[in-house]
Design a protein around this motif. Structure first.
Motif, short mmCIF file in Angstrom:
data_model
loop_
_atom_site.label_atom_id
_atom_site.label_comp_id
_atom_site.label_asym_id
_atom_site.label_seq_id
_atom_site.Cartn_x
_atom_site.Cartn_y
_atom_site.Cartn_z
N UNK A 218 0.82 -1.21 0.00
CA UNK A 218 0.00 0.00 0.00
C UNK A 218 0.86 1.26 0.00
N UNK A 219 2.08 1.16 0.50
CA UNK A 219 3.00 2.30 0.53
C UNK A 219 3.88 2.38 -0.72
N UNK A 220 3.65 1.48 -1.69
CA UNK A 220 4.38 1.53 -2.94
C UNK A 220 5.60 0.63 -3.00
N UNK A 221 5.80 -0.21 -2.01
CA UNK A 221 6.95 -1.10 -1.98
C UNK A 221 6.67 -2.38 -2.77
N UNK A 222 7.72 -2.98 -3.26
CA UNK A 222 7.64 -4.30 -3.87
C UNK A 222 8.56 -5.23 -3.08
N UNK A 223 8.18 -6.49 -3.02
CA UNK A 223 9.03 -7.47 -2.34
C UNK A 223 10.19 -7.78 -3.26
N UNK A 224 11.37 -7.51 -2.79
CA UNK A 224 12.57 -7.73 -3.58
C UNK A 224 13.17 -9.10 -3.31
N UNK A 225 13.03 -9.57 -2.09
CA UNK A 225 13.63 -10.85 -1.72
C UNK A 225 12.92 -11.39 -0.49
N UNK B 83 13.64 -14.32 2.31
CA UNK B 83 14.59 -15.30 2.82
C UNK B 83 13.84 -16.16 3.84
N UNK B 84 13.36 -17.31 3.40
CA UNK B 84 12.56 -18.18 4.25
C UNK B 84 13.36 -18.72 5.43
N UNK B 85 14.64 -18.96 5.23
CA UNK B 85 15.49 -19.50 6.30
C UNK B 85 15.59 -18.51 7.46
N UNK B 86 15.79 -17.25 7.15
CA UNK B 86 15.91 -16.22 8.19
C UNK B 86 14.56 -15.62 8.56
N UNK B 87 13.54 -15.85 7.74
CA UNK B 87 12.22 -15.28 8.00
C UNK B 87 12.13 -13.80 7.70
N UNK B 88 13.00 -13.30 6.85
CA UNK B 88 13.01 -11.87 6.54
C UNK B 88 12.52 -11.62 5.12
N UNK B 89 12.05 -10.41 4.92
CA UNK B 89 11.64 -9.95 3.59
C UNK B 89 12.35 -8.62 3.32
N UNK B 90 12.82 -8.45 2.10
CA UNK B 90 13.46 -7.21 1.69
C UNK B 90 12.48 -6.47 0.80
N UNK B 91 12.18 -5.23 1.17
CA UNK B 91 11.26 -4.40 0.39
C UNK B 91 12.02 -3.28 -0.28
N UNK B 92 11.61 -2.97 -1.49
CA UNK B 92 12.28 -1.95 -2.30
C UNK B 92 11.23 -0.94 -2.76
N UNK B 93 11.56 0.33 -2.58
CA UNK B 93 10.71 1.42 -3.08
C UNK B 93 11.60 2.34 -3.91
N UNK B 94 11.18 2.60 -5.13
CA UNK B 94 11.92 3.51 -6.00
C UNK B 94 10.92 4.49 -6.59
N UNK B 95 11.12 5.76 -6.32
CA UNK B 95 10.19 6.78 -6.79
C UNK B 95 10.06 6.78 -8.31
N UNK B 96 11.14 6.46 -9.00
CA UNK B 96 11.12 6.48 -10.47
C UNK B 96 10.30 5.35 -11.08
N UNK B 97 10.16 4.23 -10.37
CA UNK B 97 9.51 3.07 -10.98
C UNK B 97 8.32 2.53 -10.19
N UNK B 98 7.91 3.21 -9.11
CA UNK B 98 6.88 2.62 -8.28
C UNK B 98 5.51 2.59 -8.95
N UNK B 99 5.28 3.44 -9.92
CA UNK B 99 3.99 3.46 -10.60
C UNK B 99 4.22 3.68 -12.08
N UNK B 100 3.65 2.81 -12.87
CA UNK B 100 3.78 2.96 -14.31
C UNK B 100 2.79 4.02 -14.80
N UNK B 101 3.13 4.63 -15.92
CA UNK B 101 2.28 5.68 -16.50
C UNK B 101 1.10 5.00 -17.20
N UNK B 102 -0.14 5.37 -16.86
CA UNK B 102 -1.29 4.75 -17.51
C UNK B 102 -1.40 5.14 -18.98
N UNK B 103 -2.04 4.28 -19.75
CA UNK B 103 -2.15 4.48 -21.18
C UNK B 103 -2.92 5.76 -21.53
N UNK B 104 -3.93 6.08 -20.72
CA UNK B 104 -4.75 7.25 -21.05
C UNK B 104 -4.03 8.57 -20.83
#
Length: 143
Positions: free
Chosen positions: A99-106, A108-129
């Motif tokens: 909801x905050x614009x992050x994507x799951x980047x990785x 790690x099931x062994x450690x139980x961690x998730x790496x989240x990545x947010x990039x202002x340049x790519x977080x939302x694609x430009x709509x066709x309209x």
């Protein structure tokens, strides 16, 4: 590849001009990944501007609302790109990060961690309209 190696690879690939570490573990990780770069420490009253903000233990022990506020302050005042590590006890779940614009980047099931990545340049694609084809043409209007 574990989550630490993944973050190091992301930092090397991004080649940021500066990195802001949100905690001591992030400082060590960024310094190991980018030894020639000066790593700045994040501090609240006057946060530094940087290319990438990195948090490893910064979210530990914070409530979901405090995490959202921290992310908002970092995105607004410090960095257009954030790399955050969510430990298993993180108060903000996967849907909250999305909801905050992050994507799951990785995950790690062994450690139980998730790496989240947010990039202002790519977080939302430009709509066709949203292109000149659908814009109003004032010269075509007749009074």
């Amino acid at each position: 590849m574990n989550w630490r190696a993944h973050i190091e690879a992301l930092l090397r690939a991004a080649k940021p001009a500066s990195v802001c570490a949100l905690d001591a573990s992030a400082f060590e990780l960024a310094a190991a990944a980018l030894p020639d770069l000066t790593i700045q420490r994040y501090h609240e009253p006057d946060p530094p501007r940087c290319g990438v903000a990195l948090g490893v233990d910064a979210l530990n022990g914070l409530a979901a609302s405090a995490i959202e506020q921290l992310i908002g302050r970092i995105r607004t005042y410090s960095a257009p790109r954030l790399l955050l590590v969510a430990q298993p006890a993180c108060a903000l779940d996967d849907a909250g990060f999305r909801a905050l614009g992050f994507v799951v980047s990785r995950v790690d099931a062994d450690a139980g961690t998730r790496v989240y990545d947010y990039d202002l340049d790519t977080y939302k694609s430009v709509p066709d309209w949203l292109n000149a084809r659908f814009w109003a043409h004032p010269e075509r209007w007749e009074p």
